[in-house]
Design a protein around this motif. Structure first.
Motif, PDB file in Angstrom:
ATOM      1  N   ASN A   1      -5.908   4.097   2.573  1.00 41.45           N
ATOM      2  CA  ASN A   1      -4.963   4.290   3.675  1.00 41.45           C
ATOM      3  C   ASN A   1      -4.960   3.112   4.634  1.00 41.45           C
ATOM      4  OD1 ASN A   1      -6.865   4.767   5.968  1.00 41.45           O
ATOM      5  ND2 ASN A   1      -7.427   6.592   4.788  1.00 41.45           N
ATOM      6  N   ALA A   2      -3.997   3.118   5.538  1.00 46.32           N
ATOM      7  CA  ALA A   2      -3.766   1.977   6.428  1.00 46.32           C
ATOM      8  C   ALA A   2      -4.922   1.731   7.380  1.00 46.32           C
ATOM      9  CB  ALA A   2      -2.478   2.204   7.220  1.00 46.32           C
TER      10      ALA A   2
ATOM     11  N   ALA B   1      -1.040  -1.326   1.952  1.00 49.53           N
ATOM     12  CA  ALA B   1      -1.978  -0.318   1.453  1.00 49.53           C
ATOM     13  C   ALA B   1      -1.191   0.753   0.724  1.00 49.53           C
ATOM     14  CB  ALA B   1      -2.765   0.306   2.603  1.00 49.53           C
ATOM     15  N   THR B   2      -1.626   1.116  -0.472  1.00 43.89           N
ATOM     16  CA  THR B   2      -0.996   2.217  -1.214  1.00 43.89           C
ATOM     17  C   THR B   2      -2.066   3.200  -1.654  1.00 43.89           C
ATOM     18  OG1 THR B   2      -1.088   0.838  -3.216  1.00 43.89           O
ATOM     19  CG2 THR B   2       1.007   0.915  -2.048  1.00 43.89           C
ATOM     20  N   ASP B   3      -1.724   4.463  -1.594  1.00 41.58           N
ATOM     21  CA  ASP B   3      -2.686   5.498  -1.975  1.00 41.58           C
ATOM     22  C   ASP B   3      -3.114   5.365  -3.428  1.00 41.58           C
ATOM     23  OD1 ASP B   3      -2.452   6.484   0.568  1.00 41.58           O
ATOM     24  OD2 ASP B   3      -1.183   8.196   0.024  1.00 41.58           O
TER      25      ASP B   3
ATOM     26  N   GLU C   1      -8.158   2.428   6.916  1.00 47.92           N
ATOM     27  CA  GLU C   1      -9.250   1.803   6.163  1.00 47.92           C
ATOM     28  C   GLU C   1      -8.987   0.307   5.993  1.00 47.92           C
ATOM     29  OE1 GLU C   1     -10.694   5.444   3.223  1.00 47.92           O
ATOM     30  OE2 GLU C   1      -8.934   4.247   2.676  1.00 47.92           O
ATOM     31  N   LEU C   2      -7.741  -0.035   5.676  1.00 44.54           N
ATOM     32  CA  LEU C   2      -7.373  -1.444   5.525  1.00 44.54           C
ATOM     33  C   LEU C   2      -7.511  -2.180   6.850  1.00 44.54           C
ATOM     34  CD1 LEU C   2      -6.248  -3.842   3.967  1.00 44.54           C
ATOM     35  CD2 LEU C   2      -3.943  -2.880   4.266  1.00 44.54           C
TER      36      LEU C   2
ATOM     37  N   PHE D   1      -4.114  -3.021  -1.122  1.00 44.09           N
ATOM     38  CA  PHE D   1      -5.341  -2.243  -0.949  1.00 44.09           C
ATOM     39  C   PHE D   1      -5.138  -0.807  -1.412  1.00 44.09           C
ATOM     40  CE2 PHE D   1      -7.768   0.606   1.913  1.00 44.09           C
ATOM     41  CZ  PHE D   1      -9.057   0.258   1.508  1.00 44.09           C
ATOM     42  N   LYS D   2      -6.078  -0.279  -2.169  1.00 46.92           N
ATOM     43  CA  LYS D   2      -6.017   1.112  -2.588  1.00 46.92           C
ATOM     44  C   LYS D   2      -6.712   1.969  -1.536  1.00 46.92           C
ATOM     45  CE  LYS D   2      -7.000   4.356  -6.325  1.00 46.92           C
ATOM     46  NZ  LYS D   2      -7.558   4.543  -7.681  1.00 46.92           N
TER      47      LYS D   2
ATOM     48  N   ALA E   1       2.109   0.860   4.762  1.00 47.77           N
ATOM     49  CA  ALA E   1       1.386   1.817   3.924  1.00 47.77           C
ATOM     50  C   ALA E   1       2.350   2.827   3.324  1.00 47.77           C
ATOM     51  CB  ALA E   1       0.321   2.545   4.745  1.00 47.77           C
TER      52      ALA E   1
END
Length: 303
Positions: free
Chosen positions: A208-209, A197-199, A211-212, A205-206, A157
């Motif tokens: 945070n880690a 995951a990238t902000d 949430e992913l 995934f858009k 992330a």
């Protein structure tokens, strides 16, 4: 033959230099002799404390304090041990480190702290989560878990993909963002598939880690009992600990902290600990540098 010191002050040599995303540097440090024996026994989660000035120059006092950096890999050869580090350039100390050329020597304290413990039960699964500069210990841990035969995936992330620009493949839309693949080269070396995951949604995934993590486990129930290992910003570790508690799975965190000494003298990296909590007097504290940096998430007071 005398037993090698578990840790010490050693002189290493810069053996290689490379980039790791925007504003980051990767460096290989080689050790020989007693230092090589000590670092051959090092584990993921441990760290080193680097002098950012020439200690032989008695009039050169800046930067005065060493800089703590986690280890991203270890390679043991008959004549030497090499470790990889990845660090963010944020001030005069890390700027000096970034200017060291191949062949330069560097004064190192280490290996310091306590690392991750590898499960003896090889049927367990592991999810490794690294946020920003918290990724390097996860790369090293993936190597160790692979050697032990433990099934694992990684989650990397960052605020934007430029901070982890060694991504080999970067799904931006569709269901593929939840399918682990050959995303990060440092995970690929241990044959560890990963998610990103990238902000800003620039890769994978858009969001945070954590949430992913929730989405991935929801789609892959065979991973719901996997242990969680993570390193990164405190808020990420707190949410990982909450997720683990709510889902009754193990969670082990490698904590980041400001450290002046790295060996327990300055007390600058204290964290409140549940295991020694005293209600009448407030919390007792543990030191990230000596008692950690790896803790069972249940030990920490996250509020």
């Amino acid at each position: 033959m005398s037993k090698a010191k578990r840790k010490g002050q050693f002189i290493g040599t810069v053996a290689n230099r490379s980039k790791f995303g925007q504003g980051h540097e990767a460096m290989t440090i080689a050790f020989t002799g007693e230092a090589a024996e000590s670092f051959a026994a090092s584990k993921a989660g441990q760290f080193i404390n680097l002098a950012c000035r020439n200690l032989d120059q008695t009039r050169d006092f800046a930067p005065l304090l060493r800089r703590p950096v986690s280890m991203a890999a270890k390679r043991v050869f008959p004549d030497r041990t090499e470790i990889d580090i990845i660090f963010r350039i944020i001030g005069p100390g890390t700027t000096r480190l970034s200017e060291l050329d191949i062949g330069h020597t560097i004064d190192v304290l280490g290996p310091l702290g306590n690392g991750f413990t590898i499960p003896k039960d090889t049927s367990r699964k592991a999810i490794l989560i690294g946020g920003g500069i918290g990724l390097p210990p996860m790369f090293f841990l993936a190597d160790m878990l692979a050697e032990a035969g433990i099934e694992r995936i990684g989650i990397g992330a960052a605020r934007t993909v430029n901070m982890i620009e060694d991504a080999l493949s970067c799904p931006e839309t569709g269901a593929d963002i939840l399918v682990p693949g050959k995303r990060l080269s440092h995970f690929v070396r241990s044959n560890t598939n990963s998610l990103i995951a990238t902000d800003d949604g620039s890769c994978g995934f858009k969001g945070n880690a954590i949430e992913l993590l929730k989405l991935f486990v929801n789609d892959n129930p065979d991973w719901k009992n996997a242990d969680i290992y993570c390193c990164g910003p405190g808020i990420m570790l707190k949410f990982a600990a909450e997720y683990a508690k709510n889902n009754a799975v193990g969670c082990f965190v490698c904590m980041e902290a400001f450290m002046s000494c790295g060996i327990g003298l300055c007390q600058s990296c204290a964290v409140a600990s549940k295991s020694s909590y005293v209600t009448a007097k407030g919390p007792h504290y543990k030191l990230v540098c000596v008692n950690g940096p790896v803790f069972n998430a249940d030990e920490i007071v996250w509020e």
